[in-house]
Design a protein around this motif. Sequence first.
Motif, short mmCIF file in Angstrom:
data_model
loop_
_atom_site.label_atom_id
_atom_site.label_comp_id
_atom_site.label_asym_id
_atom_site.label_seq_id
_atom_site.Cartn_x
_atom_site.Cartn_y
_atom_site.Cartn_z
N UNK A 1 56.85 42.23 37.60
CA UNK A 1 55.48 42.52 37.22
C UNK A 1 54.49 41.66 38.00
N UNK A 2 54.84 40.37 38.17
CA UNK A 2 53.96 39.48 38.92
C UNK A 2 53.82 39.95 40.36
N UNK A 3 54.93 40.44 40.91
CA UNK A 3 54.88 40.94 42.28
C UNK A 3 54.02 42.18 42.41
N UNK A 4 54.09 43.06 41.42
CA UNK A 4 53.27 44.28 41.44
C UNK A 4 51.79 43.94 41.34
N UNK A 5 51.47 42.99 40.44
CA UNK A 5 50.07 42.58 40.29
C UNK A 5 49.56 41.92 41.57
N UNK A 6 50.41 41.09 42.18
CA UNK A 6 50.00 40.42 43.42
C UNK A 6 49.76 41.45 44.52
N UNK A 7 50.60 42.48 44.56
CA UNK A 7 50.40 43.54 45.56
C UNK A 7 49.12 44.34 45.29
N UNK A 8 48.90 44.65 44.01
CA UNK A 8 47.73 45.47 43.66
C UNK A 8 46.43 44.72 43.96
N UNK A 10 45.64 42.58 46.15
CA UNK A 10 45.68 41.99 47.49
C UNK A 10 44.27 41.63 47.95
N UNK A 11 44.09 40.39 48.36
CA UNK A 11 42.76 39.92 48.76
C UNK A 11 42.19 40.71 49.92
N UNK A 12 43.04 41.08 50.85
CA UNK A 12 42.58 41.79 52.04
C UNK A 12 42.09 43.20 51.74
N UNK A 13 42.49 43.70 50.58
CA UNK A 13 42.02 45.03 50.19
C UNK A 13 40.72 44.95 49.40
N UNK A 14 40.69 44.04 48.42
CA UNK A 14 39.57 44.02 47.48
C UNK A 14 38.39 43.19 47.94
N UNK A 15 38.61 42.24 48.81
CA UNK A 15 37.55 41.29 49.16
C UNK A 15 37.20 41.37 50.65
N UNK A 16 35.98 41.01 50.98
CA UNK A 16 35.59 40.99 52.40
C UNK A 16 36.39 39.93 53.16
N UNK A 18 37.50 36.65 55.01
CA UNK A 18 37.23 35.23 54.76
C UNK A 18 36.84 34.93 53.33
N UNK A 19 37.10 35.87 52.42
CA UNK A 19 36.87 35.63 50.99
C UNK A 19 38.21 35.76 50.29
N UNK A 20 38.51 34.79 49.42
CA UNK A 20 39.77 34.81 48.67
C UNK A 20 39.47 34.77 47.18
N UNK A 21 40.51 35.01 46.39
CA UNK A 21 40.34 34.93 44.93
C UNK A 21 40.00 33.51 44.52
N UNK A 22 40.44 32.54 45.29
CA UNK A 22 40.11 31.14 44.97
C UNK A 22 38.61 30.91 45.02
N UNK A 23 37.93 31.66 45.88
CA UNK A 23 36.47 31.53 45.96
C UNK A 23 35.77 32.02 44.71
N UNK A 24 36.47 32.85 43.93
CA UNK A 24 35.87 33.43 42.73
C UNK A 24 36.36 32.75 41.44
N UNK A 25 37.05 31.64 41.60
CA UNK A 25 37.47 30.89 40.42
C UNK A 25 36.31 30.07 39.86
#
Length: 387
Positions: A1-8, A10-16, A18-25
Motif C-alpha cells: 500500500x505504501x508503494x502504491x501511494x508513493x507511486x500515485x 509522485x512529485x514529478x507528476x503533481x508538482x512543478x 524543483x518543487x517537492x512534497x517536503x516544500x509543502x510540509x
Amino acid sequence: MAGILAWFWNERFWLPHNVTWADLQSTEEAAFPQAEDLYLAFPLAFCIFMIRLLFERFIAKPCALGLKVQANGPQKAQPNAILEKVFTAITKHPDEKRLEGLSKQLDWDVRSIQRWFRQRRNQEKPSTLRKFCESMWRFTFYLYIFTYGVRFLKKTPWLWNTRQCWSGYPYQPLMPDLHYYYIVELSFYWSLMFSQFIDVKRKDFGIMFTHHIVTVTLITFSYVTNLTRVGTLILCLHDAADIVLEAAKMANYCKCQKLSDLLFLTFAVVFIVSRLGIYPLWILNTTLFELYEALGNFPALWVFNVLLMVLQILHCFWSYLIIKAAYRAISKGKVAKDSRSDVESSSDEEETVPRSKAPHSTVATNGTSGANGTNGYLTGATSSEEH
C-alpha cells in the motif's frame, strides 16, 4: 500500500519542477495544506447532513406550511391489482402492445390505462413540501458560504490580480479562513454525493453526479498541491448563481409565479455571465496560460485543466437549456416546462396512442395538476404541469 501511494503521489507528476512534497510540509513559521486535513471532511459531511435534516424538519417545514406550500404529493392512482402487478413486476412504462392487452383484459380504454401508469409513477415522486424544504436548505447554505467567500476574497490580492494565485508558489501559507472555506465546501459536496441518492430525483441525475465527482476531485487535489488560491475563486464563482436558483424554486413552490419567473430570469443572467463569461476569461485564462508562465509545464497541470474544461462543457449544456427556457419565458410571458421535471405532465405520451374504447373507470382525467415548476437549472410554468 505504501508503494502504491508513493507511486500515485509522485512529485514529478503533481508538482512543478524543483518543487517537492517536503516544500509543502508545515513548519513552526508557516502552515501548509496537508493531505491528512481532508479526513476532516468526512465527519463534517455527516454533520452537515444531520444539520440539514434538523433544518428541514424544524425550520424549513414550518416556513413552508406558513407560506401555504402544498403538503400533499401527486394524485394517487386508483387501486387496481392487475395494473399494480404489471407496474411492480414487469414494467412502469408499458408499450402499445401491452396497453392494448390490458385494455381488453380490464375493459378500459388505452388512455385511461396510460393515465393510471402515469399517476402510479408520479405517486412515488416527492411532495412540493419536501422539494421546498430541500431548496430552502440549499439556499441557506449557498447564501452563507457565498457570503463567507466574498468577505474572505475581498481581502486577498488574487481576487483582483489572478497572477497572484501563482506568486511565491509553493510557499503560500495556509490561512485559517482559507482552510475553513475549503474544508466546509468539500464537506458539503461530499454530503451531496451521498444525499443525492435520497434527494428529489432529476432527469439530469447522471450529469449532476459527474459534476459532483469533478468538483470533489478538483477540491481535493488542488488542496493537497496547495493550488488553493485559484480554488477559492472557482468555489465562490460557482456559488453565486445557485443562490438565485434555489430562491426561484422556493418562490415557485409557494405559487408566486411572477416572482419565480423574475428570479429565474435573474438566475439565467447570473449563470450565463458567470459560467460562460467570467469563468473562461478569468479562471481558465489563469489556469491555462498564467499558471504555465509562472510554474512551467508539469503533468498535473493538464489534469486540472481537463477537469476544469469538463466543468465548462457542463456549463455550456446547462446554459443551452436555460436559454431555451428564458426564450420561452420572454416570448410566451411565462417560463416553459422544466426539461428536468420530476413529475410527468398529464399530456405525456397519451396522445400518441388513439383511444380504443370509452372510459370505463373512475381514473381522474386531470393527471398530475399541481404547482408550477422551477427545477434544477430550468423552470416549469404552465398551471397544468407539475414539476
